[in-house]
Scaffold this motif. Sequence first.
Motif, PDB file in Angstrom:
ATOM      1  N   ASP A 151       0.955  -0.980  -0.213  1.00 30.73           N
ATOM      2  CA  ASP A 151      -0.332  -0.146   0.059  1.00 30.73           C
ATOM      3  C   ASP A 151       0.668   0.905   0.393  1.00 30.73           C
ATOM      4  O   ASP A 151       1.812   0.844   0.655  1.00 30.73           O
ATOM      5  CB  ASP A 151      -0.747   0.145   1.615  1.00 30.73           C
ATOM      6  CG  ASP A 151      -1.982   0.940   1.161  1.00 30.73           C
ATOM      7  OD1 ASP A 151      -1.522   1.977   0.664  1.00 30.73           O
ATOM      8  OD2 ASP A 151      -3.326   0.701   1.440  1.00 30.73           O
ATOM      9  N   GLN A 152       0.300   2.041  -0.878  1.00 31.95           N
ATOM     10  CA  GLN A 152       1.177   2.896  -0.989  1.00 31.95           C
ATOM     11  C   GLN A 152       0.969   4.670  -0.530  1.00 31.95           C
ATOM     12  O   GLN A 152       1.982   6.070   0.004  1.00 31.95           O
ATOM     13  CB  GLN A 152       1.174   4.059  -2.434  1.00 31.95           C
ATOM     14  CG  GLN A 152       2.137   3.016  -3.538  1.00 31.95           C
ATOM     15  CD  GLN A 152       3.387   2.749  -3.465  1.00 31.95           C
ATOM     16  OE1 GLN A 152       4.214   3.795  -3.142  1.00 31.95           O
ATOM     17  NE2 GLN A 152       4.078   1.409  -3.639  1.00 31.95           N
ATOM     18  N   ALA A 153      -0.197   4.450   0.759  1.00 33.69           N
ATOM     19  CA  ALA A 153      -0.604   5.051   1.611  1.00 33.69           C
ATOM     20  C   ALA A 153       0.189   4.935   3.375  1.00 33.69           C
ATOM     21  O   ALA A 153       0.306   4.015   3.395  1.00 33.69           O
ATOM     22  CB  ALA A 153      -2.210   5.237   2.002  1.00 33.69           C
ATOM     23  N   TRP A 154       0.403   5.902   3.944  1.00 32.86           N
ATOM     24  CA  TRP A 154       0.559   5.749   4.836  1.00 32.86           C
ATOM     25  C   TRP A 154      -0.418   5.292   5.873  1.00 32.86           C
ATOM     26  O   TRP A 154      -1.501   5.413   5.709  1.00 32.86           O
ATOM     27  CB  TRP A 154       0.964   7.459   6.066  1.00 32.86           C
ATOM     28  CG  TRP A 154       2.420   7.675   5.875  1.00 32.86           C
ATOM     29  CD1 TRP A 154       2.374   8.651   4.660  1.00 32.86           C
ATOM     30  CD2 TRP A 154       3.428   7.514   5.911  1.00 32.86           C
ATOM     31  NE1 TRP A 154       3.603   8.892   4.350  1.00 32.86           N
ATOM     32  CE2 TRP A 154       4.787   8.527   5.551  1.00 32.86           C
ATOM     33  CE3 TRP A 154       4.404   6.857   7.489  1.00 32.86           C
ATOM     34  CZ2 TRP A 154       5.865   8.467   5.751  1.00 32.86           C
ATOM     35  CZ3 TRP A 154       5.394   7.266   7.557  1.00 32.86           C
ATOM     36  CH2 TRP A 154       6.095   7.844   7.268  1.00 32.86           C
ATOM     37  N   PRO A 155       0.410   3.882   6.625  1.00 38.47           N
ATOM     38  CA  PRO A 155      -1.235   3.680   7.925  1.00 38.47           C
ATOM     39  C   PRO A 155      -1.536   4.187   8.582  1.00 38.47           C
ATOM     40  O   PRO A 155      -0.886   6.050   9.192  1.00 38.47           O
ATOM     41  CB  PRO A 155      -0.290   2.595   8.913  1.00 38.47           C
ATOM     42  CG  PRO A 155       0.941   2.606   7.940  1.00 38.47           C
ATOM     43  CD  PRO A 155       1.165   3.702   6.930  1.00 38.47           C
ATOM     44  N   GLU A 156      -3.086   4.661   9.108  1.00 38.54           N
ATOM     45  CA  GLU A 156      -3.511   5.449   9.967  1.00 38.54           C
ATOM     46  C   GLU A 156      -2.904   5.014  11.279  1.00 38.54           C
ATOM     47  O   GLU A 156      -2.687   6.107  11.876  1.00 38.54           O
ATOM     48  CB  GLU A 156      -5.458   4.499  10.363  1.00 38.54           C
ATOM     49  CG  GLU A 156      -6.018   5.166   8.953  1.00 38.54           C
ATOM     50  CD  GLU A 156      -6.100   6.052   8.521  1.00 38.54           C
ATOM     51  OE1 GLU A 156      -5.796   7.795   9.109  1.00 38.54           O
ATOM     52  OE2 GLU A 156      -5.872   6.530   7.096  1.00 38.54           O
ATOM     53  N   ARG A 157      -2.187   4.448  11.719  1.00 41.76           N
ATOM     54  CA  ARG A 157      -1.686   4.564  12.988  1.00 41.76           C
ATOM     55  C   ARG A 157      -0.190   5.210  12.831  1.00 41.76           C
ATOM     56  O   ARG A 157      -0.095   5.294  11.849  1.00 41.76           O
ATOM     57  CB  ARG A 157      -1.780   2.764  13.947  1.00 41.76           C
ATOM     58  CG  ARG A 157      -1.055   2.294  12.364  1.00 41.76           C
ATOM     59  CD  ARG A 157      -0.937   0.304  13.202  1.00 41.76           C
ATOM     60  NE  ARG A 157       0.213  -0.629  11.868  1.00 41.76           N
ATOM     61  CZ  ARG A 157       1.111  -0.406  12.091  1.00 41.76           C
ATOM     62  NH1 ARG A 157       2.045   0.234  12.679  1.00 41.76           N
ATOM     63  NH2 ARG A 157       1.015  -1.535  10.699  1.00 41.76           N
ATOM     64  N   ALA A 158       0.082   5.662  14.442  1.00 36.90           N
ATOM     65  CA  ALA A 158       1.072   6.085  14.614  1.00 36.90           C
ATOM     66  C   ALA A 158       2.394   5.562  13.318  1.00 36.90           C
ATOM     67  O   ALA A 158       2.958   3.982  14.248  1.00 36.90           O
ATOM     68  CB  ALA A 158       1.576   6.296  15.618  1.00 36.90           C
ATOM     69  N   VAL A 173      12.513  12.801  11.109  1.00 34.65           N
ATOM     70  CA  VAL A 173      12.093  11.179  12.141  1.00 34.65           C
ATOM     71  C   VAL A 173      10.660  12.154  10.864  1.00 34.65           C
ATOM     72  O   VAL A 173      10.198  12.735  11.095  1.00 34.65           O
ATOM     73  CB  VAL A 173      11.352  11.307  13.024  1.00 34.65           C
ATOM     74  CG1 VAL A 173      10.361  10.863  12.702  1.00 34.65           C
ATOM     75  CG2 VAL A 173      12.444  11.016  14.000  1.00 34.65           C
ATOM     76  N   LEU A 174      10.229  10.746   9.634  1.00 35.03           N
ATOM     77  CA  LEU A 174       8.967  10.872   8.890  1.00 35.03           C
ATOM     78  C   LEU A 174       7.987  10.197   9.299  1.00 35.03           C
ATOM     79  O   LEU A 174       8.012   8.895   9.615  1.00 35.03           O
ATOM     80  CB  LEU A 174       9.892  10.317   7.622  1.00 35.03           C
ATOM     81  CG  LEU A 174      11.559  11.085   6.974  1.00 35.03           C
ATOM     82  CD1 LEU A 174      11.934  10.806   5.777  1.00 35.03           C
ATOM     83  CD2 LEU A 174      10.643  12.671   6.406  1.00 35.03           C
ATOM     84  N   GLY A 175       7.007  10.936   9.468  1.00 40.33           N
ATOM     85  CA  GLY A 175       5.513  10.214   9.732  1.00 40.33           C
ATOM     86  C   GLY A 175       4.660  10.891   8.749  1.00 40.33           C
ATOM     87  O   GLY A 175       5.219  11.288   7.361  1.00 40.33           O
ATOM     88  N   ARG A 176       3.362  10.470   8.480  1.00 42.13           N
ATOM     89  CA  ARG A 176       2.131  11.129   8.178  1.00 42.13           C
ATOM     90  C   ARG A 176       1.875  12.858   8.187  1.00 42.13           C
ATOM     91  O   ARG A 176       1.045  12.755   7.141  1.00 42.13           O
ATOM     92  CB  ARG A 176       0.878   9.650   8.220  1.00 42.13           C
ATOM     93  CG  ARG A 176       0.702  10.700   9.503  1.00 42.13           C
ATOM     94  CD  ARG A 176      -1.196   9.257   9.811  1.00 42.13           C
ATOM     95  NE  ARG A 176      -1.692  10.230   8.968  1.00 42.13           N
ATOM     96  CZ  ARG A 176      -2.426   9.222   7.741  1.00 42.13           C
ATOM     97  NH1 ARG A 176      -1.759   7.808   8.230  1.00 42.13           N
ATOM     98  NH2 ARG A 176      -3.308   9.636   7.345  1.00 42.13           N
ATOM     99  N   VAL A 180       6.202  13.880   3.581  1.00 36.94           N
ATOM    100  CA  VAL A 180       6.750  13.421   2.632  1.00 36.94           C
ATOM    101  C   VAL A 180       5.923  11.265   2.578  1.00 36.94           C
ATOM    102  O   VAL A 180       5.520  11.272   2.879  1.00 36.94           O
ATOM    103  CB  VAL A 180       8.442  12.223   3.395  1.00 36.94           C
ATOM    104  CG1 VAL A 180       8.267  11.507   2.651  1.00 36.94           C
ATOM    105  CG2 VAL A 180       9.222  13.667   3.518  1.00 36.94           C
ATOM    106  N   GLY A 181       6.222  11.583   0.724  1.00 33.33           N
ATOM    107  CA  GLY A 181       5.255   9.734   0.813  1.00 33.33           C
ATOM    108  C   GLY A 181       5.854   9.027   1.684  1.00 33.33           C
ATOM    109  O   GLY A 181       6.809   8.948   1.814  1.00 33.33           O
ATOM    110  N   LEU A 182       5.057   7.858   1.614  1.00 31.47           N
ATOM    111  CA  LEU A 182       5.170   6.169   2.390  1.00 31.47           C
ATOM    112  C   LEU A 182       6.408   5.666   2.029  1.00 31.47           C
ATOM    113  O   LEU A 182       7.025   5.268   2.415  1.00 31.47           O
ATOM    114  CB  LEU A 182       4.357   5.429   2.799  1.00 31.47           C
ATOM    115  CG  LEU A 182       4.643   4.577   3.021  1.00 31.47           C
ATOM    116  CD1 LEU A 182       5.754   4.382   4.512  1.00 31.47           C
ATOM    117  CD2 LEU A 182       3.522   3.043   3.072  1.00 31.47           C
TER     118      LEU A 182
END
Length: 304
Positions: A151-158, A173-176, A180-182
């Motif tokens: 899945d190219q989308a960030w997960p809903e969870r952290a 540190v990169l997150g949703r 930056v895309g996953l």
Amino acid sequence: MHTTPSSALVLGGGGSTGNAWLIGVVAGLYDGGLDVTAPDLTVGTSAGATAAAQLGGAAPADLYAATLTPPPSAPPHPAGPAWAGPQPAAGRHGTRPVTDHMERTRRIIEAAEDPADLRRRLCAMTLALPGSSDDAVQDRWRATVAARLPDQAWPERAVLLTAVDAETGEPVVLGRDSGVGLADAVAASCSSGFAYRVGERRYIDGGYRAGAENADLAAGYDRVLVLSPFGGASRTPTGWGMDLASQVEALRAGGSRVETVFPEPGAEHLFGVNAMDVSQRPAAARAGHDQGLALAERLGTFWR
């Protein structure tokens, strides 16, 4: 009022075989009745960044099954450090580039005064590598990483993925919410053979932020489970605090309960200089799965 304890899963770096081992452990735990795929926080570094993204988009059983057949050989990717993320195959004879790179980084580590100086020196070395300015290399690397993600989308969870800003040497540190895309975040966290470009910024491997695990990012969570393909080994001075033992000590001092899982003795040949050998991925995955099954009951008491 009862409050559910918070949980964090830390997935360390460890090359292509390390990624397979991580998936194997999580799948083994799952098959043993313990699901650790939906913690309050997942921290991923290099190979662990790939695993974190994969676990956010597919079932452990499916990911495990995929590791049991090694991908076809590909041209060698510039060798990364011992904690580098999964990269195109170096093949059975890929130990020499890894050994050479480790020797270069050893000299840099010995010359560095502190973690910040180390990161600056490593960034300068990496920026000078040909792939850092080669658009074709950059595009191929992103495509390779993206193809690994269900899945190219960030997960809903952290989910937090580590990297280092190649221009400044600053930890990242990169997150949703990072912009930056996953796929780009994973590519950045795994980029050790060159500096990976995202927009106007360039990044290098997250293992250079604060060691192969970056367990310090789980501070404040009640339960922290650390899966470390390289067994918590560190090449930096203990006083720098980049080693896993120091970070676990700090977590516990802050009130966290921490469990660590390392590969079993006898599996050392699957990691180290062989970490980039994709032909070893099935064996590493099976070793991890066996461990997960064996640990599920004990870790279940801790995790729940």
